[in-house]
Every structure is written in C-alpha cells, then in structure tokens.
Design a protein around this motif. Sequence first.
Motif, PDB file in Angstrom:
ATOM      1  N   ASN A 138       0.807  -1.224   0.000  1.00 15.38           N
ATOM      2  CA  ASN A 138       0.000   0.000   0.000  1.00 15.38           C
ATOM      3  C   ASN A 138       0.837   1.269   0.000  1.00 15.38           C
ATOM      4  OD1 ASN A 138      -2.437  -1.481   0.102  1.00 15.38           O
ATOM      5  ND2 ASN A 138      -2.236  -1.705   2.319  1.00 15.38           N
ATOM      6  N   LEU A 139       2.141   1.117  -0.039  1.00 15.02           N
ATOM      7  CA  LEU A 139       3.032   2.273  -0.021  1.00 15.02           C
ATOM      8  C   LEU A 139       3.498   2.577  -1.440  1.00 15.02           C
ATOM      9  CD1 LEU A 139       4.663   4.378   1.545  1.00 15.02           C
ATOM     10  CD2 LEU A 139       6.432   2.645   1.892  1.00 15.02           C
ATOM     11  N   GLN A 140       3.165   3.758  -1.922  1.00 16.92           N
ATOM     12  CA  GLN A 140       3.592   4.191  -3.251  1.00 16.92           C
ATOM     13  C   GLN A 140       5.041   4.664  -3.184  1.00 16.92           C
ATOM     14  OE1 GLN A 140       1.952   4.188  -6.256  1.00 16.92           O
ATOM     15  NE2 GLN A 140       3.819   4.958  -7.193  1.00 16.92           N
ATOM     16  N   VAL A 141       5.909   4.084  -4.012  1.00 21.12           N
ATOM     17  CA  VAL A 141       7.327   4.443  -4.018  1.00 21.12           C
ATOM     18  C   VAL A 141       7.621   5.312  -5.232  1.00 21.12           C
ATOM     19  CG1 VAL A 141       9.690   3.591  -4.144  1.00 21.12           C
ATOM     20  CG2 VAL A 141       7.987   2.341  -2.803  1.00 21.12           C
ATOM     21  N   ASN A 142       8.198   6.469  -4.978  1.00 20.39           N
ATOM     22  CA  ASN A 142       8.601   7.396  -6.029  1.00 20.39           C
ATOM     23  C   ASN A 142      10.110   7.520  -5.981  1.00 20.39           C
ATOM     24  OD1 ASN A 142       9.295   9.755  -7.487  1.00 20.39           O
ATOM     25  ND2 ASN A 142       7.253  10.600  -7.207  1.00 20.39           N
ATOM     26  N   LEU A 143      10.784   7.001  -7.022  1.00 17.47           N
ATOM     27  CA  LEU A 143      12.247   6.931  -7.033  1.00 17.47           C
ATOM     28  C   LEU A 143      12.812   7.911  -8.056  1.00 17.47           C
ATOM     29  CD1 LEU A 143      14.523   5.079  -5.738  1.00 17.47           C
ATOM     30  CD2 LEU A 143      14.508   3.880  -7.911  1.00 17.47           C
ATOM     31  N   THR A 144      13.755   8.735  -7.629  1.00 16.17           N
ATOM     32  CA  THR A 144      14.393   9.710  -8.504  1.00 16.17           C
ATOM     33  C   THR A 144      15.898   9.509  -8.483  1.00 16.17           C
ATOM     34  OG1 THR A 144      12.657  11.358  -8.132  1.00 16.17           O
ATOM     35  CG2 THR A 144      14.765  12.169  -8.956  1.00 16.17           C
ATOM     36  N   LEU A 145      16.503   9.445  -9.674  1.00 15.02           N
ATOM     37  CA  LEU A 145      17.959   9.333  -9.764  1.00 15.02           C
ATOM     38  C   LEU A 145      18.595  10.689  -9.528  1.00 15.02           C
ATOM     39  CD1 LEU A 145      18.383   7.077 -12.929  1.00 15.02           C
ATOM     40  CD2 LEU A 145      18.308   6.385 -10.548  1.00 15.02           C
ATOM     41  N   ALA A 146      19.783  10.685  -8.952  1.00 16.16           N
ATOM     42  CA  ALA A 146      20.462  11.948  -8.667  1.00 16.16           C
ATOM     43  C   ALA A 146      21.963  11.748  -8.715  1.00 16.16           C
ATOM     44  CB  ALA A 146      20.046  12.481  -7.296  1.00 16.16           C
ATOM     45  N   TRP A 147      22.652  12.843  -9.045  1.00 14.29           N
ATOM     46  CA  TRP A 147      24.116  12.875  -8.954  1.00 14.29           C
ATOM     47  C   TRP A 147      24.457  13.696  -7.726  1.00 14.29           C
ATOM     48  CZ3 TRP A 147      27.419  10.562 -12.548  1.00 14.29           C
ATOM     49  CH2 TRP A 147      26.803  10.080 -13.701  1.00 14.29           C
ATOM     50  N   PHE A 148      24.965  13.029  -6.712  1.00 12.01           N
ATOM     51  CA  PHE A 148      25.359  13.722  -5.497  1.00 12.01           C
ATOM     52  C   PHE A 148      26.848  14.033  -5.575  1.00 12.01           C
ATOM     53  CE2 PHE A 148      21.705  11.177  -4.044  1.00 12.01           C
ATOM     54  CZ  PHE A 148      20.921  12.190  -3.501  1.00 12.01           C
ATOM     55  N   GLN A 149      27.182  15.310  -5.618  1.00 15.99           N
ATOM     56  CA  GLN A 149      28.577  15.702  -5.686  1.00 15.99           C
ATOM     57  C   GLN A 149      29.175  15.779  -4.287  1.00 15.99           C
ATOM     58  OE1 GLN A 149      27.809  19.352  -8.083  1.00 15.99           O
ATOM     59  NE2 GLN A 149      29.410  18.554  -9.407  1.00 15.99           N
ATOM     60  N   ALA A 150      30.384  15.289  -4.138  1.00 16.33           N
ATOM     61  CA  ALA A 150      31.053  15.305  -2.831  1.00 16.33           C
ATOM     62  C   ALA A 150      31.160  16.740  -2.327  1.00 16.33           C
ATOM     63  CB  ALA A 150      32.434  14.671  -2.937  1.00 16.33           C
ATOM     64  N   GLY A 151      30.773  16.932  -1.090  1.00 17.15           N
ATOM     65  CA  GLY A 151      30.885  18.246  -0.482  1.00 17.15           C
ATOM     66  C   GLY A 151      29.755  19.195  -0.802  1.00 17.15           C
ATOM     67  N   VAL A 152      28.809  18.790  -1.649  1.00 16.75           N
ATOM     68  CA  VAL A 152      27.678  19.651  -1.996  1.00 16.75           C
ATOM     69  C   VAL A 152      26.509  19.314  -1.076  1.00 16.75           C
ATOM     70  CG1 VAL A 152      26.012  20.262  -3.781  1.00 16.75           C
ATOM     71  CG2 VAL A 152      28.406  19.908  -4.387  1.00 16.75           C
ATOM     72  N   ASN A 153      25.866  20.338  -0.566  1.00 16.19           N
ATOM     73  CA  ASN A 153      24.768  20.145   0.373  1.00 16.19           C
ATOM     74  C   ASN A 153      23.660  19.303  -0.249  1.00 16.19           C
ATOM     75  OD1 ASN A 153      23.295  20.587   2.790  1.00 16.19           O
ATOM     76  ND2 ASN A 153      22.087  22.131   1.731  1.00 16.19           N
ATOM     77  N   ILE A 154      23.230  18.259   0.456  1.00 17.51           N
ATOM     78  CA  ILE A 154      22.154  17.402  -0.026  1.00 17.51           C
ATOM     79  C   ILE A 154      20.829  18.051   0.335  1.00 17.51           C
ATOM     80  CG2 ILE A 154      21.047  15.151   0.224  1.00 17.51           C
ATOM     81  CD1 ILE A 154      23.800  14.016   0.809  1.00 17.51           C
ATOM     82  N   ASN A 155      20.077  18.420  -0.681  1.00 22.23           N
ATOM     83  CA  ASN A 155      18.816  19.126  -0.466  1.00 22.23           C
ATOM     84  C   ASN A 155      17.667  18.219  -0.847  1.00 22.23           C
ATOM     85  OD1 ASN A 155      16.438  20.794  -1.248  1.00 22.23           O
ATOM     86  ND2 ASN A 155      17.767  22.466  -0.598  1.00 22.23           N
ATOM     87  N   LEU A 156      16.838  17.876   0.135  1.00 20.03           N
ATOM     88  CA  LEU A 156      15.658  17.059  -0.123  1.00 20.03           C
ATOM     89  C   LEU A 156      14.371  17.875  -0.064  1.00 20.03           C
ATOM     90  CD1 LEU A 156      16.469  13.850   1.964  1.00 20.03           C
ATOM     91  CD2 LEU A 156      16.914  14.277  -0.446  1.00 20.03           C
ATOM     92  N   GLU A 157      14.407  18.988   0.642  1.00 19.81           N
ATOM     93  CA  GLU A 157      13.191  19.733   0.885  1.00 19.81           C
ATOM     94  C   GLU A 157      12.582  20.303  -0.387  1.00 19.81           C
ATOM     95  OE1 GLU A 157      15.988  19.947   2.462  1.00 19.81           O
ATOM     96  OE2 GLU A 157      15.771  20.309   4.596  1.00 19.81           O
ATOM     97  N   SER A 158      13.415  20.809  -1.296  1.00 27.50           N
ATOM     98  CA  SER A 158      12.878  21.487  -2.470  1.00 27.50           C
ATOM     99  C   SER A 158      12.107  20.551  -3.386  1.00 27.50           C
ATOM    100  CB  SER A 158      14.012  22.155  -3.261  1.00 27.50           C
ATOM    101  OG  SER A 158      14.914  21.190  -3.752  1.00 27.50           O
ATOM    102  N   GLY A 159      12.433  19.274  -3.354  1.00 27.25           N
ATOM    103  CA  GLY A 159      11.688  18.318  -4.180  1.00 27.25           C
ATOM    104  C   GLY A 159      10.670  17.521  -3.397  1.00 27.25           C
ATOM    105  N   GLY A 160      10.548  17.812  -2.111  1.00 26.03           N
ATOM    106  CA  GLY A 160       9.599  17.072  -1.291  1.00 26.03           C
ATOM    107  C   GLY A 160      10.017  15.641  -1.032  1.00 26.03           C
TER     108      GLY A 160
END
Length: 338
Positions: A138-160
């Motif tokens: 019953n859990l809908q999974v939404n998967l998004t690929l990303a390139w995480f650059q070393a030392g760059v702030n990981i931002n999750l809030e802007s994409g929800g």
Amino acid sequence: MSLISLEKLMLRHALKRHSNLPHSLNALRVFETAARYLSFTHAATELNVTQSAVSRQIRQLEDNLGFILFNRLHRSLVLTNEGRELSMLLSRQFGELNRAIYQLAPSLKSELKIKVETSIAARWLVPRLHKFRSRYPNLQVNLTLAWFQAGVNINLESGGYDVAVFGEKYPDARYADNSLRCEYMAPIYHSSLCKNQQLLTVAQAIDQVSIHPTEDRSDWKYWLSLTDNSDQSSDKGITFNSLDLAIIAANAGEGVAMMDLMLVLDELEKAELLLPEQVQIIKSPWQYYYYVAPETHATDDIDAFIAWLHEEFSQDRRRLAKLVSDNGWHMPNVQNNV
C-alpha cells in the motif's frame, strides 16, 4: 465606484505587489535545481529536460532579474553572491511549500519519495525494489535518480523527498552515523578474457586495459597502493564517471574494471564476472549513507525502508563472505569487515 472598476484597481495593485518576480516562476525552480548541483547537466536530469533548456531558462531569468546568477568557468559553475542568496531563499521557500502541500493533500501520505545515487539505484536498488513493495503493497514508491557531488549540500526539501541514499567519502555531521555499508573493491573482468578457461593472475589483470569507474581514476590507484602492486599504465585505458557504466564495459569484455563487488554479486555468483586468482580485496574509503529530510513526514514508512535496506545489505555481506571463502580471495578480517 463600480464593481468592475474595483476589480481592475485590485488587479493593478496585485501586479505591482509582485512586480519584481520573473515572468516564469518555473525558471526559479530550474535555477534552484542548477544551483544545488552546480551543473546544468545534472539539473536537466532531475527536471527531465535538456541541458540546453536549462541553460536557456537561466539566461532568461538573469535577463529578467537584471543580475548574473552564475559565473560560468571553463568546466564548472560558481554562484555569484546574488545567486547564492537567491538559491538559499528558494530552497527554503520551496521546502516549506512542499510540506504545506503535503499536509493539505491526504492522498500523498502513502507515498515514499526517495532520491538515490544513479549507480546504486541502477545496479542494486531497482532490481530488488519488488521485494520491498511486496512487503508494503500500500506504499507508493517514487524513485528519482540523482548525482550527489562530494561536499555539496544534499537538499531534499525542495523536491519534497523523504530520504536520500548515496555514497560519500567524508560525511558531514547530519548523516555521519547513518552508514548503510562499505565498498569492497577489487578488479573484475568478463570470462571472455580468459584463455583456456584459466583465471587471470593479478599481474595479467593489471596488464589488461584498465576500466576506470571514476574520472580521477582514484579507485585503481587506491587499490594498487594498498596491495603492493604497481602499474605504469593505470592512467590509461577507459574512463567513465559512474560504476554502472564501468560494469557494462567489463561485461562487454573491454578490459578489467576496478569495482565495488557488492554491485556485481549476481554476476560473481554465476561466474559471468571473475576476479583474478589470489586477489586481494580492499575496503574503500567510500561508504553508502542515508539521509532523512529534516522535519520529515511519514516516519514509519521511512523507518521501514531504512530497516529493509539494512536487512538487504546484511544479506549481501554474507553472500560476499561466502564468495571470498569459496574462491580463496584475500580480504583481511573478512568476517568482521563484511
């Protein structure tokens, strides 16, 4: 004053109130994404548009705002002071907007939004995601690929997004305790490189074309330095910017790739990909981590996903330990490390 005149007056007032905003608010979203990655190419991947479309939107936004957002260097982007201020503001405001929309939309509350580094998504998570979904149908999974650059702030809030899964060498304090697993590196090659069905020796493997999974070729150099091996040609060969592309090249028999063995367990168990005889496996300085968005929702769903990740990785460590034992590979303290 007539009702029509009053409406016109109110409309003019509203337009003046927001007169400094750009004509297209979507351009702000494009800029926020590009600023987060410091890359038009990676922003285009997240937004599912072309790199030229991102570049065009940024140019139009700069023209509209009247100031420059990025200093465009030869092979990189650097935010201007104005760009940095606007980026921080947008990330915060988009995050608040996403949280508000989530609270107002009950139908979204059964969705788990995951941001995953490309290689581990393609090579590990997606092929076994059905196991998680069958446990939580019953859990809908939404998967998004990303390139995480070393030392760059990981931002999750802007994409929800709820949670990120990624590799990092020097984790910051936000997720330093959220380790999922280590990388275990060794050279791999396709069985087609064997002559007379004889496994390559370590020296023979080093003498083959080197497949580099990182642009700085650091994985091969690190393994060679820790195994008392040398290779004058390690700077040559084929270079990629992702582990999954290096695996594809190795499977095609293009050469010998330095690889995180946890990503190729299926191929190793089927003997489609091989390791040299008496090879030494080293623990990479990289590890995989998870990061949960601050003030996140759906805590039970996230906890279930993280617990499932730990369970799957534990099974993989046992599979690797068995391969090490069965094949006579060398890995110090295998039972403790794996």
